[in-house]
Design a protein around this motif. Structure first.
Motif, PDB file in Angstrom:
ATOM      1  N   VAL A  80       0.828  -1.210   0.000  1.00  0.00           N
ATOM      2  CA  VAL A  80       0.000   0.000   0.000  1.00  0.00           C
ATOM      3  C   VAL A  80       0.864   1.262   0.000  1.00  0.00           C
ATOM      4  N   VAL A  81       2.077   1.150   0.517  1.00  0.00           N
ATOM      5  CA  VAL A  81       2.957   2.320   0.641  1.00  0.00           C
ATOM      6  C   VAL A  81       3.129   3.045  -0.686  1.00  0.00           C
ATOM      7  N   PHE A  98      -2.288   1.182   5.702  1.00  0.00           N
ATOM      8  CA  PHE A  98      -3.056   0.115   5.066  1.00  0.00           C
ATOM      9  C   PHE A  98      -4.326   0.707   4.454  1.00  0.00           C
ATOM     10  N   LYS A  99      -4.973  -0.076   3.615  1.00  0.00           N
ATOM     11  CA  LYS A  99      -6.137   0.416   2.868  1.00  0.00           C
ATOM     12  C   LYS A  99      -7.260  -0.606   2.971  1.00  0.00           C
ATOM     13  N   VAL A 100      -8.441  -0.139   3.352  1.00  0.00           N
ATOM     14  CA  VAL A 100      -9.639  -0.988   3.404  1.00  0.00           C
ATOM     15  C   VAL A 100     -10.702  -0.330   2.536  1.00  0.00           C
ATOM     16  N   LEU A 104      -8.045   5.027   3.217  1.00  0.00           N
ATOM     17  CA  LEU A 104      -6.605   4.863   3.401  1.00  0.00           C
ATOM     18  C   LEU A 104      -6.213   5.378   4.787  1.00  0.00           C
ATOM     19  N   THR A 105      -5.652   4.501   5.621  1.00  0.00           N
ATOM     20  CA  THR A 105      -5.147   4.915   6.931  1.00  0.00           C
ATOM     21  C   THR A 105      -3.721   5.414   6.755  1.00  0.00           C
ATOM     22  N   CYS A 126      -8.515   8.175  -2.474  1.00  0.00           N
ATOM     23  CA  CYS A 126      -9.070   7.489  -1.303  1.00  0.00           C
ATOM     24  C   CYS A 126      -9.523   8.500  -0.250  1.00  0.00           C
ATOM     25  N   ARG A 127     -10.416   8.057   0.616  1.00  0.00           N
ATOM     26  CA  ARG A 127     -10.744   8.831   1.813  1.00  0.00           C
ATOM     27  C   ARG A 127      -9.606   8.620   2.799  1.00  0.00           C
ATOM     28  N   VAL A 128      -8.994   9.715   3.240  1.00  0.00           N
ATOM     29  CA  VAL A 128      -7.809   9.628   4.102  1.00  0.00           C
ATOM     30  C   VAL A 128      -8.234   9.628   5.568  1.00  0.00           C
TER      31      VAL A 128
END
Length: 568
Positions: A80-81, A98-100, A104-105, A126-128
């Motif tokens: 994910v990086v 990580f991404k779900v 994106l976290t 992504c939503r951050v």
């Protein structure tokens, strides 16, 4: 796309005062400094030593409605990086974790940078969801994870080429192409970094394991494996070949296991690495055993004996003859105990000889010999010849069979002090193991002086240690319900201990001395349970009781003792 909204904010100074971390006077002082300098209040509180960095993260996280984390291995998904360019990550001091789905976290050093998060949301699609983390940890993670690109030189830019040097590096092979790749500067630097970091982290083993798309590098620290990096699998053959060149092995041979030895200089001292390769479906797995005398405790006074057991052990070592056995599972520190005993006995007035497989630490004055089964040089064969060398003390690395056991016993009966190890759980099991090997009870009763059973338990990390009062249920389980309630410790987890709560290890020991009464029991071919009954009647400390004493002394945890010491 957008940023996941935080909770409503409260003032940092008010929160610190409300939680009793600073006084109102300190808060006013910090606010005055803020007016003069324009710095952030959190920076001022840390600079003035009014608050710790850990407390600041915790309060900031609550203030902003963000979680705060200690960045460590396992929290970041390497795949994910790459969703964020390295330049942007460094500029804004953030790293994707990580991404779900489309969320994106992101670890961030500044959770207040809303405009930055909006830009990153557009950039990644992504939503951050930001979480708070130390800037130093983020920058370190950026160097590590983005360094797994083909340009390894970025990843290794901080490595001093003179920090680790190979000893006696001469080899000739026909496979020029792969050798040239393995000797390329980035590969040399990567291998050096892997070894150097392992030595500095006090790792006992380095595991290099290929997979489909990556290869893992894991370190065994305090008996537990931790993943430290996952470079591209394309680099794996070159890394293995470089290690084989260092170990003076055949880099063309990939179908058979190989063993070798590497010697390097680190910080002005020599460190030995034991090389072992094993072919697998994705390539060769390599394990390096790190033998660093600096990290090894070879002093009998420092390996963890309590005062009474230490005095008894020294008394046994001063005897001119007899058989002393050290027992425990693999990785329990048996060899360290033997080396410390040999160091205690080391003198120009004595002829000390060791038989090892392999020789782990090279010691002065002592005559060390290595087993080589490939040419028929077994423990038993070397031991026969050693006894013709006029030894005073003989250390046999391990008693594996009846022949070695018989020769060791005969040596102890003819005026030699013999030290060795056996793979059993405790002292009672050792006596039965030797009898099961075919040793006559009368010979064992005459020769055996003592059996030391031992374990290594992880010590609580000093940097994140916290104390607590154990619940009544635990006190009852341990038989402490009638004692004064002790205050125990545990680790919360921090970057220093890989978030495990443990750092370093502590030895626990059970010394079973063979006296006249125990000799009579051995002659009767006693069972394991009878030996244990004998120990209980004599109130001899067991591994379990010794381990729990270390927990009472706040060196380790009850959970770690119960995990390490198996009670039948």
């Amino acid at each position: 796309m957008s940023v996941v909204a935080p909770a409503a904010r409260k003032r940092l100074g008010e929160l610190c005062v409300a939680q009793g971390i600073i006084t109102e006077e300190q808060c006013h002082k910090a606010l005055e400094i803020q007016k003069r300098t324009g710095k952030r209040l959190g920076e001022i509180l840390i600079a003035e030593q009014m608050i710790s960095e850990e407390d600041l993260f915790r309060i900031l996280g609550g203030q902003m409605g963000f979680a705060h984390v200690w960045l460590r291995k396992g929290l970041i998904d390497p795949m994910v990086v790459k969703i964020l360019p390295k330049e942007k990550a460094k500029l804004y001091r953030v790293i994707p974790m990580f991404k779900v789905g489309d969320e994106l976290t992101l670890a961030a050093a500044d959770p207040q940078a809303v405009l930055v998060f909006d830009e990153l949301s557009k950039l990644t699609g992504c939503r951050v969801h930001p979480v708070l983390c130390r800037a130093s940890d983020i920058l370190k993670a950026i160097d590590e994870y983005y360094g797994e690109e083909v340009q390894i030189t970025d990843f290794l830019s901080g490595l001093d080429e003179n920090e680790l040097q190979l000893v006696e590096n001469r080899i000739e092979h026909d496979c020029q192409e792969i050798q040239e790749l393995a000797e390329g500067s980035p590969i040399i630097n990567l291998v050096n970094l892997i070894i150097l970091k392992a030595i500095k982290d006090n790792a006992s083993d380095i595991h290099i394991e290929p997979d489909r798309s990556r290869f893992r590098v894991r370190y065994r620290i305090d008996g537990v494996l931790y993943e430290v990096m996952t470079p591209k699998v394309d680099l794996h053959p070159a890394v293995v070949s470089r290690l084989k060149i260092m170990a003076r092995l055949d880099i063309a041979e990939k179908r058979l296991p190989q063993d070798g030895r590497i010697q390097v200089y680190v910080e002005g001292r020599s460190v030995d690495l034991r090389f072992s390769s094993l072919p697998g479906i994705f390539g060769e797995k390599v394990v390096l055993r790190v033998l660093d005398k600096k990290g090894a405790i070879l002093d009998v006074n420092q390996i963890g004996f309590n005062a009474e057991t230490l005095a008894r052990f020294k008394s046994l070592l001063r005897k001119p003859f007899g058989l002393i056995l050290v027992t425990g599972p693999t990785g329990s520190g048996k060899t360290t105990t033997l080396y410390s005993a040999i160091n205690f006995l080391n003198s120009l007035e004595k002829n000390l000889v060791t038989i090892e497989d392999p020789v782990e630490y090279q010691l002065d004055i002592i005559n060390q010999n290595q087993v080589d089964e490939a040419i028929g040089l077994s423990f038993a064969r070397i031991l026969k010849h050693v006894l013709r060398q006029d030894p005073d003390v003989v250390m046999v690395g391990e008693i594996r069979d009846r022949e070695t056991a018989e020769i060791a016993i005969q040596a102890s009966l003819t005026g030699h002090l013999v030290l060795s190890t056996v793979h059993t759980n405790d002292g009672a099991g050792t006596i039965n193991r030797l009898i099961d090997m075919g040793i006559e009870p009368y010979l064992l009763a005459s020769s055996l002086t003592a059996v030391i059973a031992q374990r290594l338990v992880r010590a609580v990390c000093a940097e994140c240690k916290t104390s607590y009062i154990p619940p009544p249920s635990l006190l009852e389980q341990l038989g402490w319900e009638h004692e004064r309630t002790p205050r125990l410790v545990k680790g919360k987890g921090c970057p220093s201990c890989y978030d495990s709560g443990y750092k370093g290890r502590v030895g626990i020991f059970e010394l079973l001395e063979v006296d006249a009464d125990l000799k009579e029991l051995i002659l009767k071919n006693l069972s394991v349970s009878e030996v244990r009954d004998y120990q209980k009647k004599r109130n001899l400390p067991s591994l379990r009781t010794e381990g729990l004493e270390r927990a009472k002394e706040r060196l380790t945890t009850v959970e770690e003792v119960l995990r390490s010491v198996y009670v039948e």
